[in-house]
Design a protein around this motif. Structure first.
Motif, PDB file in Angstrom:
ATOM      1  N   SER B 551     -82.505  32.259  -4.707  1.00 46.07           N
ATOM      2  CA  SER B 551     -83.678  32.214  -5.575  1.00 46.07           C
ATOM      3  C   SER B 551     -84.901  31.802  -4.767  1.00 46.07           C
ATOM      4  N   GLY B 552     -86.020  31.910  -5.351  1.00 45.36           N
ATOM      5  CA  GLY B 552     -87.235  31.483  -4.675  1.00 45.36           C
ATOM      6  C   GLY B 552     -87.767  32.558  -3.761  1.00 45.36           C
ATOM      7  N   TRP B 553     -87.360  33.752  -3.977  1.00 47.37           N
ATOM      8  CA  TRP B 553     -87.898  34.855  -3.173  1.00 47.37           C
ATOM      9  C   TRP B 553     -88.416  35.904  -4.123  1.00 47.37           C
ATOM     10  N   ASN B 554     -89.510  36.458  -3.710  1.00 51.35           N
ATOM     11  CA  ASN B 554     -90.137  37.440  -4.558  1.00 51.35           C
ATOM     12  C   ASN B 554     -89.218  38.641  -4.746  1.00 51.35           C
ATOM     13  N   GLU B 555     -88.880  38.941  -5.983  1.00 48.95           N
ATOM     14  CA  GLU B 555     -87.924  40.012  -6.250  1.00 48.95           C
ATOM     15  C   GLU B 555     -88.509  41.371  -5.931  1.00 48.95           C
ATOM     16  N   SER B 556     -89.812  41.500  -6.083  1.00 45.21           N
ATOM     17  CA  SER B 556     -90.403  42.832  -5.931  1.00 45.21           C
ATOM     18  C   SER B 556     -90.380  43.283  -4.473  1.00 45.21           C
ATOM     19  N   VAL B 557     -90.664  42.357  -3.541  1.00 45.33           N
ATOM     20  CA  VAL B 557     -90.650  42.739  -2.126  1.00 45.33           C
ATOM     21  C   VAL B 557     -89.217  42.644  -1.617  1.00 45.33           C
ATOM     22  N   PRO B 558     -88.702  43.723  -1.091  1.00 39.71           N
ATOM     23  CA  PRO B 558     -87.340  43.631  -0.557  1.00 39.71           C
ATOM     24  C   PRO B 558     -87.310  42.714   0.653  1.00 39.71           C
ATOM     25  N   ARG B 559     -86.347  41.872   0.620  1.00 35.90           N
ATOM     26  CA  ARG B 559     -86.268  40.852   1.646  1.00 35.90           C
ATOM     27  C   ARG B 559     -85.924  41.493   3.007  1.00 35.90           C
ATOM     28  N   PRO B 560     -86.587  41.089   4.121  1.00 34.71           N
ATOM     29  CA  PRO B 560     -86.189  41.643   5.437  1.00 34.71           C
ATOM     30  C   PRO B 560     -84.752  41.236   5.748  1.00 34.71           C
ATOM     31  N   PRO B 561     -84.035  42.124   6.352  1.00 33.01           N
ATOM     32  CA  PRO B 561     -82.623  41.799   6.608  1.00 33.01           C
ATOM     33  C   PRO B 561     -82.502  40.587   7.513  1.00 33.01           C
ATOM     34  N   LEU B 562     -81.406  39.902   7.353  1.00 34.04           N
ATOM     35  CA  LEU B 562     -81.144  38.695   8.145  1.00 34.04           C
ATOM     36  C   LEU B 562     -81.119  39.060   9.621  1.00 34.04           C
ATOM     37  N   HIS B 563     -81.770  38.238  10.432  1.00 37.46           N
ATOM     38  CA  HIS B 563     -81.759  38.521  11.869  1.00 37.46           C
ATOM     39  C   HIS B 563     -80.327  38.468  12.401  1.00 37.46           C
ATOM     40  N   PRO B 564     -79.964  39.478  13.207  1.00 39.14           N
ATOM     41  CA  PRO B 564     -78.547  39.534  13.624  1.00 39.14           C
ATOM     42  C   PRO B 564     -78.090  38.282  14.349  1.00 39.14           C
ATOM     43  N   ALA B 565     -78.987  37.557  14.991  1.00 41.78           N
ATOM     44  CA  ALA B 565     -78.568  36.362  15.722  1.00 41.78           C
ATOM     45  C   ALA B 565     -78.141  35.255  14.777  1.00 41.78           C
ATOM     46  N   ASP B 566     -78.565  35.346  13.532  1.00 41.93           N
ATOM     47  CA  ASP B 566     -78.278  34.257  12.604  1.00 41.93           C
ATOM     48  C   ASP B 566     -76.989  34.460  11.833  1.00 41.93           C
ATOM     49  N   VAL B 567     -76.439  35.687  11.916  1.00 38.90           N
ATOM     50  CA  VAL B 567     -75.244  35.971  11.123  1.00 38.90           C
ATOM     51  C   VAL B 567     -74.067  35.191  11.709  1.00 38.90           C
ATOM     52  N   PRO B 568     -73.398  34.416  10.885  1.00 39.94           N
ATOM     53  CA  PRO B 568     -72.196  33.756  11.407  1.00 39.94           C
ATOM     54  C   PRO B 568     -71.127  34.795  11.698  1.00 39.94           C
ATOM     55  N   ARG B 569     -70.353  34.543  12.748  1.00 40.80           N
ATOM     56  CA  ARG B 569     -69.382  35.577  13.127  1.00 40.80           C
ATOM     57  C   ARG B 569     -68.079  34.964  13.597  1.00 40.80           C
ATOM     58  N   GLY B 570     -67.090  35.829  13.668  1.00 43.52           N
ATOM     59  CA  GLY B 570     -65.750  35.378  14.058  1.00 43.52           C
ATOM     60  C   GLY B 570     -65.672  35.097  15.550  1.00 43.52           C
ATOM     61  N   SER B 571     -64.512  34.646  15.959  1.00 37.42           N
ATOM     62  CA  SER B 571     -64.370  34.233  17.356  1.00 37.42           C
ATOM     63  C   SER B 571     -64.100  35.420  18.280  1.00 37.42           C
ATOM     64  N   CYS B 572     -63.721  36.537  17.716  1.00 37.12           N
ATOM     65  CA  CYS B 572     -63.480  37.754  18.498  1.00 37.12           C
ATOM     66  C   CYS B 572     -62.498  37.499  19.652  1.00 37.12           C
ATOM     67  N   TRP B 573     -61.228  37.412  19.311  1.00 38.14           N
ATOM     68  CA  TRP B 573     -60.224  37.042  20.333  1.00 38.14           C
ATOM     69  C   TRP B 573     -60.135  38.052  21.452  1.00 38.14           C
ATOM     70  N   GLU B 574     -60.455  39.314  21.184  1.00 35.65           N
ATOM     71  CA  GLU B 574     -60.345  40.311  22.250  1.00 35.65           C
ATOM     72  C   GLU B 574     -61.309  40.011  23.392  1.00 35.65           C
ATOM     73  N   THR B 575     -62.537  39.687  23.023  1.00 36.71           N
ATOM     74  CA  THR B 575     -63.501  39.352  24.062  1.00 36.71           C
ATOM     75  C   THR B 575     -63.081  38.088  24.796  1.00 36.71           C
ATOM     76  N   ALA B 576     -62.508  37.137  24.057  1.00 39.33           N
ATOM     77  CA  ALA B 576     -62.061  35.898  24.709  1.00 39.33           C
ATOM     78  C   ALA B 576     -61.014  36.212  25.766  1.00 39.33           C
ATOM     79  N   VAL B 577     -60.078  37.101  25.409  1.00 38.35           N
ATOM     80  CA  VAL B 577     -59.047  37.484  26.379  1.00 38.35           C
ATOM     81  C   VAL B 577     -59.681  38.167  27.580  1.00 38.35           C
ATOM     82  N   GLY B 578     -60.623  39.061  27.296  1.00 34.82           N
ATOM     83  CA  GLY B 578     -61.285  39.772  28.392  1.00 34.82           C
ATOM     84  C   GLY B 578     -61.997  38.795  29.318  1.00 34.82           C
ATOM     85  N   ILE B 579     -62.667  37.810  28.717  1.00 31.60           N
ATOM     86  CA  ILE B 579     -63.393  36.834  29.534  1.00 31.60           C
ATOM     87  C   ILE B 579     -62.418  36.048  30.403  1.00 31.60           C
ATOM     88  N   GLU B 580     -61.288  35.719  29.797  1.00 34.28           N
ATOM     89  CA  GLU B 580     -60.291  34.946  30.538  1.00 34.28           C
ATOM     90  C   GLU B 580     -59.832  35.713  31.779  1.00 34.28           C
TER      91      GLU B 580
END
Lengths: 187, 902
Positions: B551-580
C-alpha cells in the motif's frame, strides 16, 4: 622458397632426399653441422662433389656423439674404410640410419655392425665383453662380465654356436620393446 | 676367424663340393659382367633367338671386338639353351649355398647383382628395340607381339625400379652406392616410362607420371610442413636428448592433454559461452545476472574476485549466469539444450579419445610376452639411449646400467634362493597397514576440514586461512603423503619397478580418496542448500508480492519493476560447486608452480652457489639437485583433468582456465627441467607406463563421470539460476525439445526408445556381443600363439641346419688345420641342437598330418646327412644312434667330400 642455398644443386638435394630419411631443410642443417665441425676443411660448395673427409676426432666431439660409449664404433661402421673419418655422404648416412624414420630392419643391421667390434660378422663373446665394458665403464668385475656374456649368449644364440649371427641378433632385437626409441639420435 | 676358415675351405678345396662352390662363386659373378657370357643369357631369355637376330645383325657393324664371338654365341644359342639351363640350376644352387653361410648379408647384396644384370640386359633390349622399330616396321605382326611382351617386361622392370627408388633410403648401403643406384634407376625409369605408353595415349601416360611426381613432391612438402606444425616438438626433443625418453614422455602426455583440452574448450566456448555473450540477455537485466545488493560494494575487490566471488560469480564462466529462456537471439539458438548436449559430449569425446589412444598404444606393443626371454640381451643392446647428449645424463645412464646389470645378476643368482619369507611378509603387511592408516587419516582430515569450512562459510568475517583451509590442507596432503609412502615402501623391499607401481597406485588412492571425500562433503553441502531452497523460494515470492501489492503507492502509475539486485535469491548450488572446482584448480596450479620454484629452482640455486663456501659437497652430498618427479607430475595432471571433467558442467569457463594452465605449465616446467633438475638415477621405461597412465586417466574419467551423472539425473536444479531452472530434472530439457521442436512421430519414437522394455534387451544384447567378441579374440590370440610356436620351431630347425652345414664347412678346413680341442663343446652343443631340432620336426610332422609329412621327411634328410660329420671327431662315441641315420646320407647324396677322412 627461393633458391637461397648454393651448396647443392637441386638434383643433389632431391637425390639426398631419396636416399635418406631427411627433408631438404634437415639436409641443409646437417650440412651446416658438418661444415661447422671443420670450417676450414669443408667447402661451402658441394655441387662438384669434393672429396673431403672430416677426421674422427672432430666427428666424435659432436655433442650428439661425445657421450656415447659406442661413438668410435659408429664412426667406424659408417665411414668408408673403417677408420672413422667421414665424408659428408657418410655423415648423412649415419644420421639417416639413426633418425626416427628409419625402419627397424635397417637399424638392426647397423646396430649389429656397431656391436661387432672385430668386424668378423659375428658378435662373439669378446665383442660382448667389449660392449659390457663400454656400457658400464668397466665397473663390473670380470666374473660378472663373463656371467652377463654367458647369459646373453644363452638367451639370444639360436643356433648354439657360441656367437651371435646377424640373424640371431635381428631375431632378438626385433622383439626389444625400446630398441627403436633408444637406437636413435636426433639432430 | 671363422670367416677365414671358411674361405680356406672354399679355396683350398676340400673335395669337389668346395671346388664347385668356389668356382661358381668366382665365375658366376664375372660371367654376368663379361659380355661374351652375357649373350647366352639374353638368348635364353629372349622368346625366340631368331627374332633377335635382325637387330643383332644391324648392330654387328657398330660394336667392335666382341661381335664375332657374339655371333657365334647366337648361333650356338639353341644348343646352349640346354647347357644354360644346367648352368642356371648350378647358379641357383650356388646362390642357395651362399645364403647358408651368411644368409642375410648375402641376400641383401644378391638382389642388387641381379638388378645390375637385369639392367644390362634391359639396355640391350632397348637398343634392339630401337633397331627393330626402324627396320622391322614392315613385318609388323611378329614385331608387335614381341614388343608387347617386351613392354610387359619393361613395365615390370620399371615398377621394380620405382620400388627400388622408393625403398632406397632403407637399404643398408653406403651413400655413394645408394646415389649411384638411384641415378641408374632414375635414368632407367625416365628412359622407359615414356616408351611404356606407346601406342595408347603416351601423353596421358606422361601426364600421369608428371602428376605422380608432383604428388610425391607434394606429399614430401606436406610431410615437412606437418612436422613443423607439431607444437613444442623441438623443446621436447631437447628435453629428450638431455633427460632420456622417460621425462620426455611426461611432456608428450602434457601436450596430448593440451590438445584434448583445446578441443573441449572449443566445444564449450563455441557452443555455450560465445552464444550466451553475443545473444543472451546482458548483465544486470535479470536477478541471476546481477550482483546482489549486499555484495555490491565489495564485488570488484581483488580478494573477492580472486575467490571467484563478486563479478566473477555472476559471469558467463559459471552455470548460474545462464538463463532458462528456451531460445535466444535472432538465431533462435536453443541455449539450454546446447548446454546440456555440450556437457554430455565433453564426456563422450574424452572417453572416445582416451580409449582410442589406448588402443593405438596397444597395437604398437604386440610382442610384449616374449620380452622376458631376453632380459640380458635387451639390457646389453638396447639399454643405452643414443639420444643422450649430456655428460651428466650419460654418467647417470652408466650408473643405472651398471646397477641394472648388477640387479639382474642378483636376481638371477637369488631366484632360487629363499630368504626369510616370514620377515618380508610381515614387513609388507605392516607397510600396507601403515599406508591404509595414512589414507584413512587423510580422508578423515579432509572430511573434517570440509565440514568446518561449511561452518565458516556461514560465519561473517572469517580470516583468509579459514576461507582457504580445504585447498591448503589438500595441497599439503598431496605434497607430504607421497614421500611418506615412499619411506614406508622401503620396508617392503620390493623390486623397484614393482615398487614404483605400488607407489603410483597408493598415490592414486590418496588422491582419489581426497577427491571423493571432497565430493561427499560437497554433496552434503548441496543437500543442505537444496533443503533451504524451498524457504528461499517462498521468501522471494513474498518479497515480490509485497513489493507490487504494498500500500502507499499510487495505483494509477505502474510501479517500476524491482531492481534485480534487490531480489532475494537462492544459494544456487551449481555455481557453488563450480566455484569450488575453480578454486581447487587455481590453487593446485599455484601450489605446483610454487613447489617447482622453491623445491627445484631455489634448491638448485642454493646448491649451485653455496657450494663454494660450504663445509661439504652440496652437489654430491645431501641436498644435491632435484630429480624430475615423473610419476607425481603425471598423476597430478591426471587428477587435475578429473577436476576439469567434473567441474566443466557447472563452470564452463573452467576448461579455458585449464588450457591456460597447461600452456603455462608447458613452458614453465620445460624451463624448470632444463634449468634446475638432474636426470633420474633409475630411468623407467616410458613405452610401457604410457598405457598405464592412460588406464589411470580412463579410471579417473569414469569416476568423475559418476558424480556429474548423479547430479544431472537425480538432483533438482536450482529454481532461480542456470539454464535448467524451473525444471524438475536437468535432462527434462531433452524431452522438452523433442516435444516442442520435433515432429510428433519422432517424439513417439523417442518415447518408445526410452522404454525400459527396449533398453534392457538392448543392454543384454550388448553384453552378449561383448562376450562373443571377447571369446573370438581369445581364440584368435590362442591360434596366434600356436602359429608363432610353429614358426619358432621351423625357425629353429632351419637354424640348426644352417649351423650344422656351416660347421661342416668349418670342419673341412679344420681337417687341414689339425684343429684343437676347442670345438668339443661346440660339437656337443650342436648335437643337442640337432636333437631338439629333430624332436620339433617330429612334432611338426604330427601336427601337420599326412599331407605335410613328405616335405617334412625331405627336410629331415639333410639334417641327418650332417650328423655323422658332426659326430666324426669321435668326441661322443654314441654312434649306435648315428649309424642308421647315416645310411640315407650315403644313399641319397654322393658327395663324398663331405665325409670326414677317418
Amino acid at each position: 622458397m627461393g633458391n637461397k642455398q648454393t651448396v647443392f644443386t637441386h638434383e643433389q638435394l632431391e637425390a639426398y632426399q631419396d636416399c635418406t630419411f631427411f627433408t631438404r631443410k634437415e639436409i641443409m642443417r646437417l650440412f651446416y653441422r658438418y661444415q661447422d665441425l671443420a670450417p676450414q676443411l669443408v667447402p661451402l660448395d658441394y655441387t662438384s662433389c669434393p672429396d673431403v673427409k672430416v677426421p674422427y676426432e672432430l666427428i666424435g666431439s659432436m655433442p650428439e656423439l661425445k657421450d656415447n660409449p659406442f661413438r668410435q664404433r659408429i664412426a667406424q661402421v659408417f665411414s668408408e674404410d673403417g677408420d672413422g673419418h667421414m665424408t659428408l655422404d657418410n655423415f648423412l648416412d649415419m644420421f639417416s640410419v639413426m633418425s626416427e624414420m628409419a625402419p627397424r630392419d635397417l637399424k638392426a643391421y647397423y646396430a649389429f655392425k656397431i656391436y661387432d667390434f672385430n668386424n668378423d660378422d659375428y658378435i662373439c663373446a669378446w665383442d660382448l665383453e667389449q660392449t659390457v665394458t663400454k656400457l658400464t665403464r668397466g665397473e663390473l668385475s670380470t666374473e660378472e662380465v663373463s656371467l652377463i656374456c654367458e647369459k646373453v649368449l644363452d638367451e639370444a644364440d639360436g643356433d648354439h654356436d657360441g656367437r651371435l649371427s646377424l640373424e640371431d641378433f635381428q631375431n632378438m632385437i626385433l622383439r626389444a620393446p625400446d630398441f627403436l626409441s633408444t637406437f636413435h639420435i636426433c639432430i | 676367424m671363422s670367416h677365414q676358415l671358411k674361405g680356406q675351405g672354399e679355396e683350398g678345396g676340400g673335395g669337389t663340393r668346395g671346388r664347385a662352390r668356389s668356382g661358381s662363386l668366382g665365375t658366376g659373378d664375372r660371367s654376368r659382367r663379361s659380355p661374351s657370357m652375357k649373350r647366352p643369357h639374353r638368348a635364353e631369355k629372349a622368346p625366340v633367338p631368331r627374332r633377335a637376330q635382325p637387330g643383332q645383325k644391324e648392330r654387328a657393324g657398330s660394336p667392335g671386338s666382341g661381335s664375332p664371338r657374339r655371333k657365334q654365341a647366337e648361333r650356338r644359342g639353341r644348343r646352349e639353351l640346354l647347357g644354360d639351363r644346367e648352368r642356371g640350376s648350378a647358379e641357383k644352387t650356388c646362390r642357395g649355398r651362399r645364403k647358408d653361410g651368411r644368409a642375410s648379408l648375402r641376400e641383401q647384396r644378391a638382389p642388387s647383382k641381379k638388378e645390375k644384370e637385369v639392367r644390362r640386359k634391359e639396355e640391350m633390349w632397348k637398343q634392339l628395340k630401337k633397331h627393330r622399330s626402324s627396320s622391322m616396321a614392315s613385318s609388323t605382326s611378329s614385331g608387335e607381339s614381341l614388343s608387347e611382351e617386351e613392354l610387359a617386361r619393361i613395365l615390370e622392370q620399371v615398377e621394380d625400379k620405382k620400388k627400388l627408388i622408393a625403398s632406397m633410403r632403407s637399404k643398408p648401403w653406403p651413400m655413394a652406392r645408394k646415389l649411384a643406384e638411384l641415378r641408374e634407376a632414375q635414368e632407367f625409369v625416365e628412359k622407359y616410362e615414356g616408351a611404356l605408353g606407346k601406342g595408347k595415349g603416351k601423353r596421358l601416360y606422361a601426364y600421369r607420371m608428371l602428376m605422380a611426381k608432383k604428388w610425391v613432391k607434394f606429399k614430401r612438402d606436406f610431410h615437412n610442413f606437418k612436422t613443423q606444425c607439431i607444437p613444442w616438438e623441438m623443446k621436447i626433443k631437447d628435453i629428450e636428448s638431455h633427460f632420456g625418453s622417460s621425462v620426455a614422455s611426461y611432456f608428450i602426455f602434457l601436450r596430448w592433454m593440451y590438445g584434448v583440452n583445446l578441443v573441449l574448450f572449443g566445444l564449450i566456448f563455441g557452443l555455450v559461452i560465445i552464444p550466451e555473450v553475443l545473444m543472451g540477455m546482458p548483465y544486470g537485466s535479470i536477478p541471476r545476472k546481477t550482483v546482489p545488493r549486499a555484495e555490491e560494494e565489495k564485488a570488484m575487490d581483488f580478494s573477492v574476485l580472486w575467490d571467484f566471488e563478486g563479478y566473477m560469480k555472476y559471469s558467463a564462466l559459471f552455470y548460474g549466469y545462464y538463463n532458462n529462456q528456451r531460445t535466444i537471439g535472432w538465431l533462435r539458438y536453443r541455449l539450454p539444450m546446447a548446454y546440456f548436449m555440450v556437457g554430455v559430449s565433453v564426456f563422450g569425446y574424452s572417453l572416445m579419445i582416451v580409449i582410442r589412444s589406448m588402443a593405438s598404444n596397444n597395437q604398437g606393443s604386440t610382442s610384449e610376452g616374449e620380452s622376458d626371454n631376453f632380459t640380458f640381451s635387451f639390457k646389453m643392446f638396447t639399454s643405452w639411449d643414443y639420444l643422450i647428449g649430456n655428460s651428466e645424463t650419460a654418467d647417470n645412464k652408466y650408473a643405472s646400467i651398471t646397477t641394472s646389470f648388477k640387479e639382474s645378476i642378483v636376481d638371477e643368482q637369488e631366484s632360487n634362493k629363499e630368504e626369510n619369507v616370514h620377515l618380508t611378509r610381515f614387513l609388507r603387511v605392516l607397510a600396507n597397514f601403515l599406508i591404509i592408516c595414512c589414507l584413512c587419516g587423510s580422508g578423515y582430515l579432509i572430511y573434517f576440514v570440509v565440514k568446518r569450512s561449511q561452518e565458516f562459510s556461514k560465519m561473517q568475517n572469517v580470516s583468509w586461512y579459514e576461507r582457504n583451509e580445504v585447498e591448503i590442507v589438500m595441497s599439503l596432503l598431496g605434497m607430504f603423503c607421497p614421500p611418506l609412502f615412499e619411506t614406508i615402501a622401503a620396508l617392503e623391499n620390493y623390486h623397484p619397478r614393482i615398487g614404483l607401481k605400488w607407489q603410483l597406485g597408493r598415490i592414486f588412492a590418496l588422491f582419489l580418496g581426497n577427491l571423493y571425500t571432497f565430493l561427499l562433503a560437497l554433496m552434503d553441502d548441496i543437500q543442505l542448500k537444496l533443503s533451504n531452497e524451498e524457504t528461499i523460494k517462498n521468501i522471494t515470492h513474498w518479497t515480490l508480492f509485497h513489493y507490487y501489492n504494498s500500500s502507499g503507492w499510487n495505483e494509477s502509475v505502474p510501479r517500476p519493476p524491482l531492481h534485480p539486485a534487490d531480489v532475494p535469491r537462492g544459494s544456487c548450488w551449481e555455481t557453488a560447486v563450480g566455484i569450488e572446482f575453480m578454486r581447487l584448480t587455481v590453487s593446485d596450479m599455484l601450489v605446483t608452480y610454487i613447489t617447482i620454484l622453491l623445491g627445484d629452482f631455489l634448491r638448485a640455486c642454493f646448491v649451485r652457489f653455496m657450494n663454494y663456501c660450504w663445509c661439504w659437497d652440496l652437489e654430491a652430498g645431501f641436498p644435491s639437485y632435484a630429480e624430475f618427479d615423473i610419476s607425481g607430475n603425471v598423476l597430478g595432471l591426471i587428477f587435475n583433468q578429473g577436476m576439469i571433467w567434473m567441474g566443466s558442467f557447472y563452470a564452463p569457463g573452467l576448461v579455458g582456465i585449464n588450457v591456460l594452465r597447461l600452456l603455462t605449465s608447458m613452458y614453465f616446467q620445460c624451463w624448470a627441467v632444463m634449468s634446475s633438475n638432474v636426470p633420474h638415477e633409475r630411468v623407467f621405461k616410458a613405452s610401457r607406463s604410457n598405457n598405464f597412465y592412460m588406464g589411470l586417466l580412463l579410471l579417473v574419467l569414469f569416476l568423475s563421470l559418476l558424480p556429474v551423472a548423479y547430479t544431472i539425473m537425480s538432483l533438482p536444479p536450482s529454481f532461480d539460476c542456470g539454464p535448467f531452472s524451473g525444471k524438475n530434472r536437468m535432462y527434462d530439457v531433452i524431452q522438452e525439445t523433442v516435444e516442442n521442436d520435433f515432429p510428433t512421430f519422432l517424439g513417439k519414437i523417442f518415447a518408445f526408445l526410452a522404454n525400459p522394455g527396449l533398453i534392457i534387451p538392448a543392454i543384454l544384447l550388448m553384453f552378449l556381443a561383448i562376450y562373443y567378441l571377447n571369446s573370438v579374440s581369445k581364440s584368435l590370440s590362442r591360434a596366434n600363439a600356436q602359429l608363432r610356436k610353429k614358426i619358432q620351431a621351423l625357425h629353429e630347425v632351419e637354424k640348426s641346419h644352417k649351423s650344422v652345414k656351416g660347421r661342416a664347412t668349418a670342419r673341412d678346413s679344420e681337417d687341414t688345420d689339425k684343429n684343437n680341442s676347442k670345438n668339443d663343446t661346440q660339437l656337443t652343443k650342436e648335437g643337442t641342437a640337432h636333437h631338439s631340432a629333430s624332436q620339433s620336426l617330429t612334432l611338426d610332422q604330427k601336427a601337420q598330418g599326412p599331407g605335410a609329412s613328405s616335405s617334412a621327411g625331405k627336410t629331415v634328410l639333410p639334417a641327418s646327412q650332417h650328423l655323422p660329420v658332426s659326430r666324426a671327431p669321435g668326441v661322443r662315441p654314441d654312434s649306435g644312434q648315428a649309424r642308421p641315420q647315416a645310411h640315407p646320407w650315403r644313399s641319397t647324396s654322393g658327395k663324398r667330400a663331405w665325409r670326414p677322412p677317418h
